[in-house]
Structures are given as C-alpha cells and as structure tokens.
Design a protein around this motif. Sequence first.
Motif, short mmCIF file in Angstrom:
data_model
loop_
_atom_site.label_atom_id
_atom_site.label_comp_id
_atom_site.label_asym_id
_atom_site.label_seq_id
_atom_site.Cartn_x
_atom_site.Cartn_y
_atom_site.Cartn_z
N SER A 30 0.51 -1.63 0.38
CA SER A 30 0.08 0.18 0.04
C SER A 30 0.88 1.33 -0.36
CB SER A 30 -0.73 -0.08 1.10
OG SER A 30 -0.76 -0.06 2.50
N SER A 75 -12.39 -3.32 -7.43
CA SER A 75 -12.37 -4.65 -7.97
C SER A 75 -11.91 -5.91 -7.17
CB SER A 75 -11.64 -4.43 -9.18
OG SER A 75 -10.66 -5.92 -9.70
N SER A 76 -10.70 -5.08 -6.01
CA SER A 76 -9.95 -6.01 -5.03
C SER A 76 -10.98 -6.22 -3.99
CB SER A 76 -8.71 -5.06 -4.61
OG SER A 76 -9.05 -3.54 -4.22
N LYS A 77 -12.07 -5.79 -4.04
CA LYS A 77 -13.01 -5.71 -3.05
C LYS A 77 -13.91 -7.18 -2.80
CE LYS A 77 -12.23 -3.49 1.09
NZ LYS A 77 -11.55 -3.96 2.03
N ILE A 81 -12.96 -9.62 -5.53
CA ILE A 81 -12.04 -10.80 -5.74
C ILE A 81 -12.11 -11.47 -4.99
CG2 ILE A 81 -9.26 -11.32 -6.54
CD1 ILE A 81 -9.79 -9.24 -8.73
N GLU A 82 -11.80 -10.16 -3.69
CA GLU A 82 -11.51 -10.92 -1.91
C GLU A 82 -12.73 -11.51 -1.77
OE1 GLU A 82 -10.38 -8.70 1.98
OE2 GLU A 82 -9.61 -8.14 0.34
N ASN A 83 -14.08 -10.70 -1.73
CA ASN A 83 -15.01 -11.56 -1.09
C ASN A 83 -15.56 -12.77 -2.15
OD1 ASN A 83 -15.35 -9.74 0.86
ND2 ASN A 83 -16.15 -8.10 -1.44
N GLY A 120 -13.34 -15.43 -3.09
CA GLY A 120 -12.39 -15.63 -2.95
C GLY A 120 -11.32 -15.79 -4.47
N GLY A 121 -10.90 -15.18 -4.32
CA GLY A 121 -9.85 -14.94 -5.72
C GLY A 121 -10.62 -15.19 -7.72
N TYR A 166 -13.06 -13.75 -9.93
CA TYR A 166 -12.88 -12.57 -10.84
C TYR A 166 -14.75 -12.57 -11.69
CZ TYR A 166 -8.53 -11.72 -11.30
OH TYR A 166 -6.47 -11.68 -11.40
N THR A 206 -16.13 -9.10 -10.39
CA THR A 206 -15.41 -7.97 -10.91
C THR A 206 -15.86 -8.08 -12.29
OG1 THR A 206 -13.51 -8.32 -9.77
CG2 THR A 206 -13.19 -6.79 -11.82
#
Length: 403
Positions: free
Chosen positions: A43, A357-359, A361-363, A365-366, A368, A371
């Motif tokens: 970050s 996008s990152s949130k 993908i994280e939710n 489990g990787g 897409y 997204t």
Amino acid sequence: MYSNKRWLYLGVGTVLLVFCGLIYGWSLFRDPFSQVYTNWSLSQLSMTFTISMVFFCLGGFIAGKLSAKLKPRSIIMLSAVLLLVGFFGVSRLNPENPSSSLTMLYIFYGVLGGTGVGFSYNSVISTMNKWFPDKPGLASGVMMMGFGLGALILGSLATSLIASQGIFSTFLILGVAIFVVLMIGSLFIKNPEVQQSASVKLEGYTPGQMMKTASFWIFVLWCVIANSAGLMVVNSAASIALAFGAPAIVGMIVSVFNGVGRVIIGGIFDRAGRKATMLINMIIMAAGGALLLIGAKTSAMIFILIGLLCMGTSYGGNPTISSAFINREYGPKHFAVNFSLGNFSLIPASILGPMISSKLIENAGGAYDTTFAAILICAAGAFVLWILLNGACRKKRKSKKQL
C-alpha cells in the motif's frame, strides 16, 4: 489555412507524450523498490502512483493557467526541468534510510514527476488541438495513443536498465533522456499563427461558465464510471490472463489495444460526432464485460481474450472522447484550463476502479465473476448518464441560441 507542418508537429508531440507516459509505468519500478526496501508495504508503494496521478491533474490545471502568459515551449521546458529534478532525486535515495526515502519518493516521483507530466500533457494536447480544428478526435487520439503506450514502449528499456544498472542509476539515465527529448521537442510545439490573427475570434466557455453547466458534471460522472470500469481489468490484464491459463503477455496486448483504441475512437468522433462515439464506446465496454463473464463461467479462454481486448479499446477511447468533447462543446478559447478540469475525473476513477475490483475478488475467494459483472453494471450506469448528457447538451445549445 493550416500548414502541412502540423503533421510534423503532431508527430513530435506524440513522441513527447510517449516519454511522459513512462510515469504510468510505476508497476515496472514497484518490485525493484520492494527488493531494496523490504519493509515498505504494498500500500505504501501503491501510494506513489496515486500521488503522481493527483499531481498529474494539478499540473495540467496549472499548465492551463500558465498558457495564457507563457508559450507552450516554455511550459514544456518547465516540465523537463521538473522531471529531471524528480528523477534525479529518486536516483539519490538512501537505501539505509527507508523512512526518509519513502517520503522523498513521494515528493520526487509523485509530486515533481506527476506535476511535470501534467505540464507537458496539457500543453502538447491543447496546442496541437489548435492545429487540428477539423480533426480534434484524430489528433487527440494519436497523441493519447503515444501517452498510453509510453510505459509499454519504454518499459523494456527501463527493465533492461534496472537489470544491468540498478534501480537508482536507471532513474538518473531516464531523467536525463526525458529532459533532452522534452527540451528538443519543445522547439516544435507552438501555436499556429492563424490563431493569433486579429481576424480570427476564438470563442468558448470560461472555466467558471463551463462548471455551471449540467452537461459538464454529467460528462465528468460518465468519465468516472467508464474509467473505473476499465481500471477494474486493464491494469490487471496479465493477472487475469494467468488466472485463466493464458500467458502474461496478454497484458501487453491489452496495452496495445488501449493505445490503438484512442486513435480508432478519435477517428469515429470526427466522423460520427460525440453522441454516436460515446454510444459505440459503451457498447464495446458492455461487450467486454459480457465476454469476460461468459469466459469466467465457461473457462473458455477465447472469451477472456476478446473481452480483455474490448476493455482495452473502450478504456483507451475515454480520454480521446474527453478531449474532443470539451473542445467542441465548450469551445477552443479556454480549452487548456477546461480540459485540465475534465481530467480531474481520473482521480476518483483511479481509486474506485482498483478498490472495487480488489474487494470483489477478495469476497469471491479470488474469482473474477463479480468483477466482470460489475463492468456490466457500470456500462448500464454510463448509458443512463449518456441519455441525460444528450438532453443537457440539447438544452444548453437551445438556451445559447435564445441569448
């Protein structure tokens, strides 16, 4: 009316923006810095790019203001000095003092580098648009193709330099190279004499008048949504390709379409106008999201590949549309400042797109899938804003005729 030399000037301006576009290649420098400064978090490193984008927008605004008093050549020379000082400063960072080095990186790369690029970007594009009143879309598209491909074109050189010379010496070499190119190229960037003739009356909205129109704010929101959708995948194209079993080189192909899309969309704008061009760009965006989602559901790489190429083309078309729209809708007289104000839409987009996008993908489990579905939602939102913009533009033109 306009000299044939304008194509030479356009070519030189494009080369200048190729070198300035290296600022977008922060990802090339991120890993080498993380190897030197092992205690810097991802970050903290990413903040460098965010700062550079903020000051890129601010630099463009300042350059627009300066254009009323200084020649384009002088502004580009100032840009060259800022970038030389910025890159030289990065080359002098001390690996034994990571805390102060991070602050200095933010200042030299983020503040000075971003401001310097903003100076040249605004000055080159606003000047070249005066040479191409008949082809604003094409001219903007060609220049922005150079800017968008800067990191790709010079990326391999920078990577080779880092491998052979190290990260700090690389910044010194690049700083000197950019300084020399901008200084020489600035001699070719000048306003056309026809614009200086007393018989030619430039018209247009002042920045204050433009910001009072509903059409401007609707368009800014459209840009935020469209750019956010593009940034959800364009900056992660290589990672997405790897996730679905394709080589990382696909990421470079997307960058090419990002650049080419700027010229294609610019040419369409000159022929079909703003309304049709924005609609075509949104259709390409929606098609990209749909194809990516189908590819994710079926694991068919062909859909992923075509979807990524569509997203690259659509995302590349956004800045070209912005430049051509602001020039035509609000006039050339105050374009330098008005264009810089429109560019501020990049700041929220550069935060929202990657963050969403990152949130997701994280939710997931990787995965897409969500997204890619979000891109379709963005396309729908952009379409609604397009309808509102059409109405606002009609209302603005109607009220102007009545005055």
